[in-house]
Design an enzyme around this catalytic site. Structure first.
Site, PDB file in Angstrom:
ATOM      1  CD  GLU A 100      -3.730  -5.873   2.984  1.00 36.07           C
ATOM      2  OE1 GLU A 100      -4.598  -5.196   3.581  1.00 36.07           O
ATOM      3  OE2 GLU A 100      -2.520  -5.615   3.029  1.00 36.07           O
ATOM      4  CD  GLU A 111      -3.145  -1.019   2.092  1.00 34.65           C
ATOM      5  OE1 GLU A 111      -3.062  -0.223   3.053  1.00 34.65           O
ATOM      6  OE2 GLU A 111      -4.126  -1.767   1.900  1.00 34.65           O
TER       7      GLU A 111
HETATM    8  O1  AHR Z   1      -5.119  -5.875   6.966  1.00 37.45           O
HETATM    9  C1  AHR Z   1      -5.013  -4.751   7.777  1.00 37.45           C
HETATM   10  C2  AHR Z   1      -4.281  -3.617   7.084  1.00 37.45           C
HETATM   11  O2  AHR Z   1      -5.083  -3.133   6.045  1.00 37.45           O
HETATM   12  C3  AHR Z   1      -2.982  -3.962   6.406  1.00 37.45           C
HETATM   13  O3  AHR Z   1      -1.900  -3.914   7.280  1.00 37.45           O
HETATM   14  C4  AHR Z   1      -2.858  -2.889   5.383  1.00 37.45           C
HETATM   15  O4  AHR Z   1      -2.123  -3.294   4.257  1.00 37.45           O
HETATM   16  C5  AHR Z   1      -4.288  -2.518   5.057  1.00 37.45           C
HETATM   17  O5  AHR Z   1      -4.498  -1.153   5.086  1.00 37.45           O
END
Ligand code: AHR
Length: 515
Positions: A292, A173
């Site tokens: 994610e 990110e």
């Molecule tokens: O999964 C929780 C968080 O969400 C992770 O660390 C990050 O990559 C995202 O913003």
């Protein structure tokens, strides 16, 4: 509701699911590692401190690949802190989650845990506070057989054979202002390119994923992907996508419609990646790593998130408790991933234990399944094979999904969400056709007729449904099986047709034998 029609044909396919589509994620965050997969003082822990009760649930969940060590955590992580004798591992402030990291668990322990669980490891490198040099050293430490200082250091630490980690994420990110040393797209594109080159010089067999936007609602979404891929196109194989769905608005119909926006997100990233390819006259196709995804909102953006003055070790944070409606939306996300099997080759449910997770534990106590555990287990165990292109004739509804960005309120219309969201997967090996079907009507039963052609007559082999009259019901330590799947009773096959009656607001899986 009128009869909903679906037509499937054996030779009309989207693509094959890659085994890596069914992955998950372990971050040094809250109690995911400590008190989650690793708790040496737990009664079920083995000699290496791995909780066997958690491992048994992980095996039932069946993730295929595991991302580690972050997430936001990785952007401040020194991998060297997590290897070598325990006594000399430093305690560090983790600026991502305002916690203290003891480093009692690191890369080698993670690899051991993956081997024990039969899961492929996926590592992310720190492109926040570190860069190409630390990344190529980590690759050398992990994957180089022997004869250099770093590979011999791994051997001296007790891991004689190289770890052979194939899949690597180039940071996490990096577009997000919350990220430790976030970057502009140009800055990141340059660093990612140089890092990819050096990592591949150490080990040419690596597969690399570059960071896409951390969400479709980011102000730089689109231009970020384009700029980053213009830099990295020749050096990477995948671009990442992240999505966390919310129900801040308390609008269940819109919440259930929102996985359709995930379909749009995927289509948009594919279009950008292919436009970059077209500009270079390249036939190379960048694949998507949805590394994610989940439902997450109750424990997000809380006022305490940036105030943890006592720097706790493994605090109980992001411990989202999932109800039935979350599991339905989650199932919708599984369907979106399946229906893009041609381009989404990797997926990681974020995360695995305790932190926005399908598995919960009590430190020193039991482990149990959350509601979202079930659709993931169905998706992972029954979603292997060739995804068929379904022709769906379903009534639709319109909704508006609220997805705030910082202090800004953003609204995304979903003008025509079919009440039925569906994916169908044909597994040649097991001669099974599995249909995953979400009835998004909150009030009406759905009479469903699925016509399958190109196969011998279908025979119903297994049916599953997940629903409850209380859409807000949850599993707890005291009632761990309050929500669990049951057989779906009103299903039968007649000639080429499968008939089912789906309950309102329900997740359904129908597995039929076909030849
Ligand atoms: O999964 C929780 C968080 O969400 C992770 O660390 C990050 O990559 C995202 O913003």
């Amino acid at each position: 509701m009128r009869e909903v029609r679906v037509r499937l044909h054996r030779s009309l396919a989207i693509g094959d699911t890659d085994p890596r589509l069914f992955g998950a994620f372990v971050e040094h965050l809250g109690r995911c590692v400590y008190g989650g997969i690793f708790e040496p003082s737990h009664p079920s822990a083995d000699g290496r401190g791995f909780r066997q009760d958690v491992l048994a649930l992980v095996q039932q969940l069946s993730p295929t690949i595991m991302r580690y060590p972050g997430g936001n955590f990785v952007s401040g992580y020194n991998w060297e802190d997590g290897v070598g004798p325990l006594a000399s591992r430093p305690r560090r402030l983790d600026l991502a989650w305002l916690s203290t990291e003891t480093n009692h668990f690191g890369t080698n322990e993670f690899i051991d845990w993956c081997q024990l669980a039969g899961i492929e490891p996926m590592l992310a490198v720190n492109l926040g506070t570190r860069g190409a040099d630390a990344a190529r050293h980590l690759v050398e430490y992990c994957n180089h057989p022997a004869g250099t200082t770093l590979s011999d250091l791994r051997r001296a630490h007790g891991w004689e054979r190289p770890h052979g980690v194939k899949f690597w994420c180039l940071g996490n990110e990096m577009d997000g202002p919350w990220q430790i040393e976030s970057k502009t797209a140009r800055e990141y594109g340059r660093v990612a390119t140089e890092t990819a080159k050096m990592m591949r010089w150490v080990d040419p067999s690596l597969e690399l994923a570059v960071c896409g936007s951390s969400g479709r609602n980011m102000p730089t979404f689109g231009t970020w992907e384009e700029t980053v891929l213009e830099h990295t196109f020749d050096h990477v194989d995948y671009i990442s996508l992240h999505t966390y769905i919310n129900n801040y608005a308390g609008d269940t119909a819109a919440f259930l419609a929102s996985p359709d926006l995930m379909d749009n997100f995927i289509d948009e990233v594919v279009a950008i990646a292919d436009a970059v390819a077209a500009r270079r006259d390249s036939s190379k196709r960048i694949m998507l790593s949805f590394d994610e995804w989940n439902v997450w909102y109750r424990t997000r953006r809380t006022p305490e998130a940036r105030t943890r003055p006592d720097w706790p070790v493994a605090p109980p944070i992001l411990e989202e408790i999932y109800n039935v409606e979350d599991a339905l939306v989650f199932g919708g996300m599984c369907i979106s991933l399946l229906n893009h099997a041609d381009r989404v080759k990797v997926g990681c449910l974020a995360q695995l234990v305790n932190v926005i997770a399908p598995i919960m534990t009590e430190t020193g106590g039991p482990a149990w399944r959350q509601t979202i555990f079930w659709p993931f287990a169905h998706f992972s165990t029954l979603g292997r094979g060739r995804v068929l292109r379904a022709e769906i004739d379903s009534p639709t509804y319109s909704a508006t999904y609220f997805d705030p960005r910082g202090s800004q309120d953003l609204y995304f219309p979903v003008p025509e969400a079919p009440y039925l969201k569906l994916a169908a997967v044909h597994d040649e090996r097991t001669c099974a056709l599995t249909v995953f079907a979400l009835n998004r009507s909150l009030t009406e039963e759905m009479p469903l007729r699925i016509t399958v052609t190109g196969f011998s007559k279908p025979v119903i082999e297994e049916t599953i449904q997940l629903q409850d009259s209380d859409i807000k019901a949850v599993n707890t330590k005291e009632q761990p099986d309050r929500i669990k799947p049951w057989p779906l009773d009103r299903v039968h096959a007649e000639g080429d047709d499968i008939y089912a009656l789906l309950r309102p607001a329900s997740w359904n899986v129908i597995r039929v034998g076909v030849k």
